[in-house]
Design a protein around this motif. Structure first.
Motif, PDB file in Angstrom:
ATOM      1  N   ALA A   1       0.256  -1.116   0.050  1.00 49.23           N
ATOM      2  CA  ALA A   1      -0.458  -0.132   0.392  1.00 49.23           C
ATOM      3  C   ALA A   1       1.035   1.270  -0.081  1.00 49.23           C
ATOM      4  CB  ALA A   1      -1.596   0.349   1.060  1.00 49.23           C
ATOM      5  N   LEU A   2       2.073   1.402   1.070  1.00 49.89           N
ATOM      6  CA  LEU A   2       3.009   2.704   0.767  1.00 49.89           C
ATOM      7  C   LEU A   2       3.678   2.799  -0.338  1.00 49.89           C
ATOM      8  CD1 LEU A   2       4.446   1.816   4.880  1.00 49.89           C
ATOM      9  CD2 LEU A   2       2.674   4.263   3.592  1.00 49.89           C
ATOM     10  N   ARG A   3       4.064   1.639  -1.045  1.00 50.44           N
ATOM     11  CA  ARG A   3       4.537   1.986  -2.204  1.00 50.44           C
ATOM     12  C   ARG A   3       4.141   2.398  -3.293  1.00 50.44           C
ATOM     13  NH1 ARG A   3       7.819  -4.353  -3.445  1.00 50.44           N
ATOM     14  NH2 ARG A   3       9.777  -3.859  -2.606  1.00 50.44           N
ATOM     15  N   ARG A   4       2.353   2.317  -3.225  1.00 48.29           N
ATOM     16  CA  ARG A   4       1.681   2.991  -4.279  1.00 48.29           C
ATOM     17  C   ARG A   4       1.204   4.070  -3.796  1.00 48.29           C
ATOM     18  NH1 ARG A   4       1.115  -3.026  -4.155  1.00 48.29           N
ATOM     19  NH2 ARG A   4       0.268  -3.461  -6.499  1.00 48.29           N
ATOM     20  N   ARG A   5       1.023   4.397  -2.681  1.00 50.19           N
ATOM     21  CA  ARG A   5       0.306   5.654  -1.915  1.00 50.19           C
ATOM     22  C   ARG A   5       1.930   6.338  -2.147  1.00 50.19           C
ATOM     23  NH1 ARG A   5      -3.854   3.255  -3.213  1.00 50.19           N
ATOM     24  NH2 ARG A   5      -6.219   3.648  -1.863  1.00 50.19           N
ATOM     25  N   LEU A   6       2.550   6.329  -1.533  1.00 56.88           N
ATOM     26  CA  LEU A   6       3.911   7.518  -1.584  1.00 56.88           C
ATOM     27  C   LEU A   6       5.296   7.088  -2.006  1.00 56.88           C
ATOM     28  CD1 LEU A   6       3.655   7.367   2.462  1.00 56.88           C
ATOM     29  CD2 LEU A   6       2.450   8.873   0.564  1.00 56.88           C
ATOM     30  N   PRO A   7       4.815   7.094  -3.595  1.00 57.93           N
ATOM     31  CA  PRO A   7       6.305   5.983  -4.602  1.00 57.93           C
ATOM     32  C   PRO A   7       6.968   7.384  -4.170  1.00 57.93           C
ATOM     33  CG  PRO A   7       4.328   7.337  -5.876  1.00 57.93           C
ATOM     34  CD  PRO A   7       4.035   6.996  -4.956  1.00 57.93           C
ATOM     35  N   ASP A   8       7.346   8.288  -3.592  1.00 59.37           N
ATOM     36  CA  ASP A   8       8.720   8.524  -3.896  1.00 59.37           C
ATOM     37  C   ASP A   8       9.175   9.034  -2.469  1.00 59.37           C
ATOM     38  OD1 ASP A   8       8.280   9.359  -6.548  1.00 59.37           O
ATOM     39  OD2 ASP A   8       6.749  11.737  -5.946  1.00 59.37           O
ATOM     40  N   GLN A   9       8.684   7.949  -0.655  1.00 53.09           N
ATOM     41  CA  GLN A   9       8.990   8.189  -0.025  1.00 53.09           C
ATOM     42  C   GLN A   9      10.554   7.166   0.045  1.00 53.09           C
ATOM     43  OE1 GLN A   9       7.605   8.907   1.912  1.00 53.09           O
ATOM     44  NE2 GLN A   9       9.228   8.098   4.055  1.00 53.09           N
ATOM     45  N   GLU A  10      11.634   8.076   0.761  1.00 52.07           N
ATOM     46  CA  GLU A  10      12.587   7.176   0.863  1.00 52.07           C
ATOM     47  C   GLU A  10      13.093   6.275   1.049  1.00 52.07           C
ATOM     48  OE1 GLU A  10      16.923   8.085   2.576  1.00 52.07           O
ATOM     49  OE2 GLU A  10      14.921  10.175   2.984  1.00 52.07           O
ATOM     50  N   ARG A  11      13.595   5.521  -0.098  1.00 49.92           N
ATOM     51  CA  ARG A  11      13.573   3.458   0.974  1.00 49.92           C
ATOM     52  C   ARG A  11      15.838   3.700   0.299  1.00 49.92           C
ATOM     53  NH1 ARG A  11       8.873   3.985  -1.590  1.00 49.92           N
ATOM     54  NH2 ARG A  11       7.141   3.450  -1.108  1.00 49.92           N
ATOM     55  N   THR A  12      15.884   3.515   1.308  1.00 52.72           N
ATOM     56  CA  THR A  12      17.372   3.287   1.401  1.00 52.72           C
ATOM     57  C   THR A  12      17.589   0.958   0.596  1.00 52.72           C
ATOM     58  OG1 THR A  12      17.682   2.732   3.708  1.00 52.72           O
ATOM     59  CG2 THR A  12      17.906   4.208   2.758  1.00 52.72           C
ATOM     60  N   PHE A  13      16.586   0.628   1.331  1.00 53.13           N
ATOM     61  CA  PHE A  13      16.645  -0.485   1.099  1.00 53.13           C
ATOM     62  C   PHE A  13      14.960  -0.910   0.570  1.00 53.13           C
ATOM     63  CE2 PHE A  13      15.029  -4.865   2.675  1.00 53.13           C
ATOM     64  CZ  PHE A  13      16.274  -5.609   2.146  1.00 53.13           C
ATOM     65  N   ARG A  14      15.352  -1.690  -0.797  1.00 54.90           N
ATOM     66  CA  ARG A  14      14.054  -2.037  -1.732  1.00 54.90           C
ATOM     67  C   ARG A  14      14.189  -3.599  -2.095  1.00 54.90           C
ATOM     68  NH1 ARG A  14       9.913   0.940  -3.923  1.00 54.90           N
ATOM     69  NH2 ARG A  14       8.918   0.282  -5.576  1.00 54.90           N
ATOM     70  N   LEU A  15      12.894  -4.053  -1.580  1.00 54.86           N
ATOM     71  CA  LEU A  15      13.214  -5.507  -2.231  1.00 54.86           C
ATOM     72  C   LEU A  15      12.063  -5.550  -3.624  1.00 54.86           C
ATOM     73  CD1 LEU A  15      11.052  -6.828   0.439  1.00 54.86           C
ATOM     74  CD2 LEU A  15      13.466  -7.082   0.447  1.00 54.86           C
ATOM     75  N   PRO A  16      13.542  -6.134  -4.311  1.00 55.26           N
ATOM     76  CA  PRO A  16      13.287  -6.540  -5.979  1.00 55.26           C
ATOM     77  C   PRO A  16      11.843  -7.147  -5.880  1.00 55.26           C
ATOM     78  CG  PRO A  16      14.767  -7.762  -5.320  1.00 55.26           C
ATOM     79  CD  PRO A  16      14.276  -7.499  -3.983  1.00 55.26           C
ATOM     80  N   GLY A  17      11.622  -6.915  -7.245  1.00 56.11           N
ATOM     81  CA  GLY A  17      10.833  -7.903  -7.750  1.00 56.11           C
ATOM     82  C   GLY A  17       9.161  -7.913  -7.282  1.00 56.11           C
ATOM     83  N   GLY A  18       8.576  -6.429  -7.460  1.00 52.77           N
ATOM     84  CA  GLY A  18       7.702  -5.457  -6.846  1.00 52.77           C
ATOM     85  C   GLY A  18       6.523  -6.344  -6.091  1.00 52.77           C
ATOM     86  N   ASP A  19       5.463  -6.897  -6.207  1.00 50.09           N
ATOM     87  CA  ASP A  19       4.744  -7.484  -5.148  1.00 50.09           C
ATOM     88  C   ASP A  19       5.343  -9.185  -4.961  1.00 50.09           C
ATOM     89  OD1 ASP A  19       3.492  -5.648  -4.915  1.00 50.09           O
ATOM     90  OD2 ASP A  19       1.605  -5.796  -6.424  1.00 50.09           O
ATOM     91  N   LEU A  20       5.558  -9.411  -5.828  1.00 49.32           N
ATOM     92  CA  LEU A  20       6.258 -11.003  -5.426  1.00 49.32           C
ATOM     93  C   LEU A  20       6.221 -11.502  -3.917  1.00 49.32           C
ATOM     94  CD1 LEU A  20       6.370 -13.350  -6.635  1.00 49.32           C
ATOM     95  CD2 LEU A  20       8.487 -13.352  -7.179  1.00 49.32           C
ATOM     96  N   ILE A  21       7.533 -10.509  -3.346  1.00 46.21           N
ATOM     97  CA  ILE A  21       7.943 -11.388  -2.051  1.00 46.21           C
ATOM     98  C   ILE A  21       7.146 -11.079  -1.518  1.00 46.21           C
ATOM     99  CG2 ILE A  21       9.611 -10.353   0.233  1.00 46.21           C
ATOM    100  CD1 ILE A  21      11.838 -10.967  -2.221  1.00 46.21           C
ATOM    101  N   PRO A  22       5.974  -9.772  -1.055  1.00 44.38           N
ATOM    102  CA  PRO A  22       5.090  -9.587   0.129  1.00 44.38           C
ATOM    103  C   PRO A  22       3.915 -10.299  -0.575  1.00 44.38           C
ATOM    104  CG  PRO A  22       5.787  -7.582  -0.921  1.00 44.38           C
ATOM    105  CD  PRO A  22       6.808  -8.086  -2.124  1.00 44.38           C
ATOM    106  N   ILE A  23       3.284 -11.156  -1.366  1.00 43.11           N
ATOM    107  CA  ILE A  23       2.610 -11.868  -1.541  1.00 43.11           C
ATOM    108  C   ILE A  23       3.226 -12.956  -0.734  1.00 43.11           C
ATOM    109  CG2 ILE A  23       1.410 -13.322  -3.106  1.00 43.11           C
ATOM    110  CD1 ILE A  23       0.829 -10.884  -4.767  1.00 43.11           C
ATOM    111  N   LEU A  24       4.121 -13.858  -1.553  1.00 45.80           N
ATOM    112  CA  LEU A  24       4.805 -14.559  -0.944  1.00 45.80           C
ATOM    113  C   LEU A  24       5.234 -14.383   0.729  1.00 45.80           C
ATOM    114  CD1 LEU A  24       7.543 -16.196  -3.350  1.00 45.80           C
ATOM    115  CD2 LEU A  24       5.380 -16.600  -2.953  1.00 45.80           C
ATOM    116  N   GLY A  25       5.451 -13.396   1.758  1.00 48.32           N
ATOM    117  CA  GLY A  25       4.982 -13.455   2.200  1.00 48.32           C
ATOM    118  C   GLY A  25       4.491 -13.476   3.205  1.00 48.32           C
TER     119      GLY A  25
END
Length: 552
Positions: free
Chosen positions: A402-426
């Motif tokens: 949700a935060l990736r979509r609502r706040l796409p410009d929020q600073e992220r020093t660590f970002r998971l690759p693969g879009g929604d894949l890892i969150p869905i698997l989690g």
């Protein structure tokens, strides 16, 4: 620990010192992970599925890592104290955050009792703290009257230390974690060198109860339970130096370190069991050790290294005691944070002149004593805590998406690759672990959730200081829990009706996970409300840390 400059000023005028460096954060997580689980998990997993318990530990590590990676990104975005409780509030509002916070608090508040239970089972060598019973075909150790009295004293000790000396304890925590790591390595090396029987890995079969047993062991034998302490790096984010770098390193590093140790310990345990003991128990499922109250100490005695058994009996107090004390602190901070969010009575946010949340500490103490009554053994408690903790983590992947979509410009020093894949698997992993725990345990968890909602309704009706519920943006929560409870009820794990088989249930859990995931993301708060919540969370986190900074 690394000392750095003060990071921020709270509205109360106190300064929030970010003093925990990467070692401090890493050891906080490792110290929480290594509790009573490693003292019992190798035996209970082997009983459940034989030598294939090695696979179970690997599966558990992967599933917890998927969940941990989600929180690593969230923690790097918002390094605020009590993040596991606060994150759902950012994206979905008060109702979702209360539900997640309630489940998280229940899981944390019941962890200290299970650590006490584990310590007392080993201590039965010296006094009648527990008594062996057979429940569902397995041997469990339940508390005697003496054991329950000892549990009261130990839980009270955790409260007292938090009240008068938690800062002193924090200074020696790295030493205690070092002891734990040395003990595990010592057990592994000693077992592998002194007595290793390769035939144990195939003589009675490798997978003794099929793949269902392999996956069931992940949830019910203490495997996932043994990994769950990674959250401490998230909870202590407000006190960490360079948190946007160190939190991901601490979360991922703690899981990797303990996964390697646990897998090696399981291999060493399986190889060190004497063939005659396996023969007398007709395989792994009934394996037990006469006149012993801890499996690792029992093997150490049987293979002729009594000195190691003595060290293990000593460690049976140090490892669970360290973890129990940490979780006593954590559960008190959670109720504090929920009160600050307006989801719990304001009295829970009060601190003493020492900075101790005394009411929250006493509440956790009382709940711990109650928990020991219906779940009087380590084996019976571990499934409930695993299910509750993993369920509380379930909202994290949805918050991240949700935060990736609502706040796409929020600073992220660590970002998971693969879009929604890892969150869905989690999220899928969280749901599967709860399902594998079985209906006999899950129904107690879902009743606990209902109790929490009843308390929320009561609080909303009698309190003058409540937050907007945001029920519509959190509507996915009750739907998710009802669907998950239904799956557990109709499934074939732990008392379920067995209307759905093993593999179809995994597929249904996947459909449930994907459907709820995208619906929840769609319901998330708009960006302006999320930004308001971020400002409030950072302010409350600073005030919380300022309130706690004088403790000890």
């Amino acid at each position: 620990m690394t000392s750095t400059q003060t990071a921020a000023k709270s509205p109360s005028g106190h300064s929030l010192k970010r003093e925990l460096g990467i070692v401090g954060l890493l050891f906080a997580s490792v110290g929480s992970i290594i509790g009573s689980g490693w003292l019992f998990g190798a035996l209970t997993a082997a009983q459940e599925t034989g030598p294939a318990a090695i696979i179970s530990w690997c599966i558990g590590a992967v599933m917890v890592m998927l969940i941990g990676l989600v929180y690593a990104e969230l923690g790097s975005m918002f390094p605020i104290a009590g993040g596991v409780v606060r994150f759902p509030h950012l994206a979905f509002g008060s109702f979702a955050s209360f539900t997640s916070g309630w489940i998280t608090w229940v899981a944390a508040a019941t962890t200290a009792p299970i650590e006490v239970e584990g310590a007392l089972q080993y201590a039965t060598k010296y006094a009648d703290f527990t008594k062996a019973h057979t429940v569902g075909g397995e041997t469990v150790h339940t508390l005697t009257a003496l054991g329950y009295g000892a549990a009261v004293v130990l839980l009270a000790f955790f409260v007292v230390v938090n009240y008068i000396g938690i800062s002193w304890f924090a200074r020696i925590n790295n030493v205690l974690v070092g002891w734990k790591l040395v003990m595990i390595v010592l057990v592994i090396v000693t077992f592998l060198v002194t007595a290793f029987h390769g035939s144990n890995f195939h003589e009675y079969g490798f997978i003794t109860h099929g793949w269902k047993g392999v996956f069931s062991a992940v949830a019910t034998s203490g495997i996932v339970f043994s990994y769950l302490g990674f959250r401490q790096a998230i909870e202590l984010a407000g006190e960490g130096s360079n948190p946007k770098r160190n939190i991901p390193l601490a979360v991922v590093g703690s899981i990797l370190i303990t996964a390697v140790l646990y897998i090696l310990l399981q291999i060493a345990f399986i190889g060190s069991v004497r063939p005659e003991d396996l023969m007398s128990s007709h395989g792994w499922s009934k394996l037990d050790f006469a006149n012993s109250f801890g499996p690792l100490a029992a093997i150490a005695s049987l293979i002729g290294v009594g000195w190691l058994a003595t060290l293990l009996y000593i460690d049976a107090f140090i490892s669970p005691g360290d973890t129990g004390l940490i979780y006593t602190t954590t559960s008190a901070r959670m109720t504090y944070a929920m009160a600050r969010n307006g989801n719990a009575p304001s009295g829970l946010a009060r601190t003493t002149s020492r900075g101790a949340p005394l009411i929250s500490l006493v509440l956790g103490f009382v709940v711990g004593l109650i928990v020991l009554l219906p779940f009087p053994s380590w084996q019976q408690l571990v499934g409930f805590i695993t299910s509750a903790t993993v369920l509380s983590f379930g909202s994290g992947p949805l918050v991240l998406a949700a935060l990736r979509r609502r706040l796409p410009d929020q600073e992220r020093t660590f970002r998971l690759p693969g879009g929604d894949l890892i969150p869905i698997l989690g999220f899928w992993s969280s749901n599967l672990i709860v399902y594998w725990t079985g209906w006999d345990i899950d129904w107690k968890l879902f009743v606990t959730v209902l109790l929490g909602w009843a308390l929320l309704v009561l609080h909303e009706n009698i309190s003058k200081e409540t937050a907007p519920l945001d029920f519509l943006t959190g509507l996915w929560v009750p739907v998710w829990l009802v669907l998950l409870a239904t799956l557990s009820f109709i499934g074939d794990f732990g008392g379920g009706k067995g209307w759905v088989g093993f593999w179809p249930a995994i597929g249904l859990a996947a459909l449930l996970s994907v459907g709820v995931f995208y619906w929840a993301v769609h319901l998330a708060l708009p960006a302006d409300r999320i930004n308001e919540h971020i400002v409030e969370a950072e302010r409350d986190s600073d005030e919380e840390e300022a309130a706690f900074s004088d403790a000890g």
